[in-house]
Enzyme design. Structure first.
Site, PDB file in Angstrom:
ATOM      1  N   LYS A 133       0.839  -1.181   0.000  1.00 57.24           N
ATOM      2  CA  LYS A 133       0.000   0.000   0.000  1.00 57.24           C
ATOM      3  C   LYS A 133       0.878   1.237   0.000  1.00 57.24           C
ATOM      4  CE  LYS A 133      -1.693   1.875   4.082  1.00 57.24           C
ATOM      5  NZ  LYS A 133      -0.723   2.529   4.961  1.00 57.24           N
ATOM      6  N   LYS A 167      -3.145  -9.970   9.952  1.00 57.92           N
ATOM      7  CA  LYS A 167      -3.159 -10.023  11.424  1.00 57.92           C
ATOM      8  C   LYS A 167      -4.165 -11.076  11.871  1.00 57.92           C
ATOM      9  CE  LYS A 167      -2.004  -5.136  12.098  1.00 57.92           C
ATOM     10  NZ  LYS A 167      -0.878  -4.945  12.987  1.00 57.92           N
ATOM     11  N   GLU A 201      -2.798   5.350  18.208  1.00 62.14           N
ATOM     12  CA  GLU A 201      -1.341   5.181  18.248  1.00 62.14           C
ATOM     13  C   GLU A 201      -0.763   6.290  19.124  1.00 62.14           C
ATOM     14  OE1 GLU A 201      -0.267   2.989  14.110  1.00 62.14           O
ATOM     15  OE2 GLU A 201      -0.652   5.135  13.936  1.00 62.14           O
ATOM     16  N   HIS A 225      -6.954  -0.227   5.985  1.00 61.06           N
ATOM     17  CA  HIS A 225      -7.054  -1.105   7.160  1.00 61.06           C
ATOM     18  C   HIS A 225      -8.440  -1.077   7.819  1.00 61.06           C
ATOM     19  CE1 HIS A 225      -2.833  -1.070   6.565  1.00 61.06           C
ATOM     20  NE2 HIS A 225      -2.514  -0.065   7.360  1.00 61.06           N
ATOM     21  N   LYS A 311      -2.680   9.750  15.464  1.00 61.32           N
ATOM     22  CA  LYS A 311      -1.324   9.700  16.018  1.00 61.32           C
ATOM     23  C   LYS A 311      -1.323  10.512  17.300  1.00 61.32           C
ATOM     24  CE  LYS A 311       0.503   7.714  12.268  1.00 61.32           C
ATOM     25  NZ  LYS A 311       0.790   6.275  12.278  1.00 61.32           N
TER      26      LYS A 311
HETATM   27  C1  BG6 Z   1       0.571   1.585   8.269  1.00 58.83           C
HETATM   28  C2  BG6 Z   1       0.447   3.069   8.391  1.00 58.83           C
HETATM   29  O1  BG6 Z   1      -0.083   1.122   7.114  1.00 58.83           O
HETATM   30  O2  BG6 Z   1       0.000   0.961   9.409  1.00 58.83           O
HETATM   31  C3  BG6 Z   1       1.074   3.556   9.675  1.00 58.83           C
HETATM   32  O3  BG6 Z   1       1.084   3.683   7.280  1.00 58.83           O
HETATM   33  C4  BG6 Z   1       0.519   2.801  10.866  1.00 58.83           C
HETATM   34  O4  BG6 Z   1       0.886   4.961   9.849  1.00 58.83           O
HETATM   35  C5  BG6 Z   1       0.634   1.303  10.624  1.00 58.83           C
HETATM   36  O5  BG6 Z   1       1.265   3.172  12.016  1.00 58.83           O
HETATM   37  C6  BG6 Z   1       0.004   0.502  11.731  1.00 58.83           C
HETATM   38  O6  BG6 Z   1       0.304  -0.849  11.539  1.00 58.83           O
HETATM   39  P1  BG6 Z   1       0.615  -1.805  12.764  1.00 58.83           P
HETATM   40  O7  BG6 Z   1       0.764  -3.150  12.176  1.00 58.83           O
HETATM   41  O8  BG6 Z   1       1.867  -1.299  13.405  1.00 58.83           O
HETATM   42  O9  BG6 Z   1      -0.563  -1.687  13.687  1.00 58.83           O
END
Ligand code: BG6
Length: 456
Positions: A133, A167, A201, A225, A311
């Protein structure tokens, strides 16, 4: 084409390979799941021993024997993707290895360049192409990108990565819904008042300022996602667990999702974001979004699916809360106002995985009910889960398409978010470490439920 005979990893010296792909390849080799030539391609001055050292660093704490096995499988083709000679050398290196999987851990601007280079030496035959992606920046650019890839690889041989589909806790949503007959009868508008999806996050955009600023939260995680998660939550049961049947149902439910109205969105930007390297002065890119989406079908009409992500929030968590309607009458006479709680079903996906039912029980000695959590910690009971990239790579090599994004789903996702991309208004500021702008509270009916703490 079935199982691949070799994996070609474009961008083997890049960030994505270093952080995610190579550690997963090491794990799969150590576990005896993968054992095939891995041909790295990159514009690099490294020779093969140099690459092996770099790969070792990427893999962290390794067992020598397992790492040696991985190292013995590594090959390197160094060269520029614009140079036809690079692909000629790749063809020679790959010769005799059977069907290939080309994994493009490179920026999207290079997807078509690499696909065309592969075709120029016939390496698009009997081969799959896996791309990371983001797939497009909006509907029009996704169409353009897809058309450019289809010139060399047909849909059956294309794999678009959304690592959330790798996942296990995400896939567990399907297992939980479709293996337990107690859930399905209540999984609709008659019983469910709202669904809340939170992906929080607690870190900032760090050194990804330029990338993030060109995207923002909706493009970065909602279009892909979180809409994939919504589809898993809202779709009907597929008639079989075959990949095609499952993907068709996901498509059907995404088709039914209405375009998100700008009035159903609150965007935020954390304070200090504008000082990040790579961020444009005065940028209106959001680092937080809260929104309501509606699935316009018989099962879900009128039920808001509320999504929030950002974020610099207080925690790093991925959790879904389904809020059920209140019972029509209150059990304890005279205490109608004392039963404010709804039953909740919480799916916890990250950092730990499990399910919690918030049920109401009589409080001892009192004429009132109180919510009590009934929880299962999947990892404690079922054992540790595999990393997303392990499953993505295994499927890329074996050919199972179910954990990749079929193109028609990409189209639907861009359609759904189209009205809220590039909104001209300035996002509302929020303080780092808070749950975003206070205006976001009103997006979820009755407000957002608190995220459960970990099971420990
Ligand atoms: C990515 C995003 O696709 O997914 C990021 O670009 C994000 O910004 C990340 O932090 C989260 O993925 P994971 O697997 O760390 O939860």
């Amino acid at each position: 084409m079935g199982h691949a005979g070799a994996l070609v990893l474009f961008g083997i010296t890049g960030d994505l390979a270093h952080k995610l792909v190579l550690p997963a390849l090491y794990r799969l080799t150590a576990d005896g799941v993968l054992d095939l030539p891995i041909i790295g391609v990159a514009k690099t001055d490294l020779d093969l021993p140099g690459l092996i050292e770099k790969v070792r660093t990427a893999c962290g704490d390794v067992h020598d024997e397992a790492f040696d096995k991985l190292a013995a499988n590594l090959r390197l083709v160094a060269g520029d993707y614009q140079d036809p000679g690079t692909f000629e050398r790749l063809r020679d290196e790959a010769s005799g290895h059977g069907p290939l999987v080309h994994y493009l851990a490179v920026p999207p601007s290079l997807f078509a360049v690499v696909a065309s280079g592969l075709a120029s030496v016939g390496l698009n035959q009997d081969a799959r192409l896996v791309v990371e992606k983001p797939f497009g920046h909006d509907l029009a650019s996704a169409r353009e990108l897809n058309a450019s890839l289809l010139r060399y690889f047909d849909e059956e041989h294309l794999r678009r990565v959304d690592h959330f589909l790798g996942k296990e806790p995400v896939e567990d949503l399907l297992v939980f819904r479709f293996s337990n007959t107690m859930i399905e009868p209540i999984w609709n508008r008659h019983f469910v008042r709202s669904v809340q999806i939170t992906m929080a996050e607690d870190f900032d955009v760090a050194d990804r300022g330029a990338f993030y600023d060109a995207n923002g939260t909706v493009r970065d995680v909602v279009q892909n996602h979180l809409l994939q998660i919504l589809a898993y939550l809202a779709m009907d049961a597929p008639p079989s667990m075959e990949a095609r049947a499952q993907i068709d149902e996901k498509w059907r439910v995404l088709r039914a999702v209405k375009q998100i109205e700008p009035g159903d969105v609150v965007r935020g930007q954390y304070e200090g974001y504008l000082d990040t390297e790579g961020v444009k002065p005065g940028s209106t890119t959001e680092t937080y979004v809260a929104l309501r989406a509606y699935v316009d079908n018989w099962r879900w009409a009128g039920v808001p699916f509320c999504i929030r992500s950002g974020k610099n929030l207080p925690t790093t968590d991925l959790e879904i809360v389904a809020e059920l309607h209140k019972p029509p009458v209150t059990y304890f006479k005279g205490h109608e106002k004392a039963v404010p709680a709804h039953n909740l079903i919480r799916f916890r996906l990250q950092p730990d995985a499990g399910v919690t039912f918030d049920l109401l029980a009589k409080e001892p000695g009192k004429d009132r009910a109180r919510p009590v959590p009934v929880s299962v910690d999947f990892t404690k009971i079922l054992g540790p889960m595999e990393a997303a990239y392990q499953r993505i790579l295994t499927d890329a090599v074996s050919g199972d398409p179910r954990r990749f994004v079929r193109y028609d789903l990409v189209e639907e996702s861009w359609r759904i978010v189209a009205p809220i991309l590039d909104l001209p208004d300035r996002p509302l500021p929020y303080t780092r470490g808070t749950w975003g702008p206070t205006a976001a509270e009103k997006i979820a009916p009755g407000g957002w439920h608190e995220i459960s703490t970990t099971f420990d």
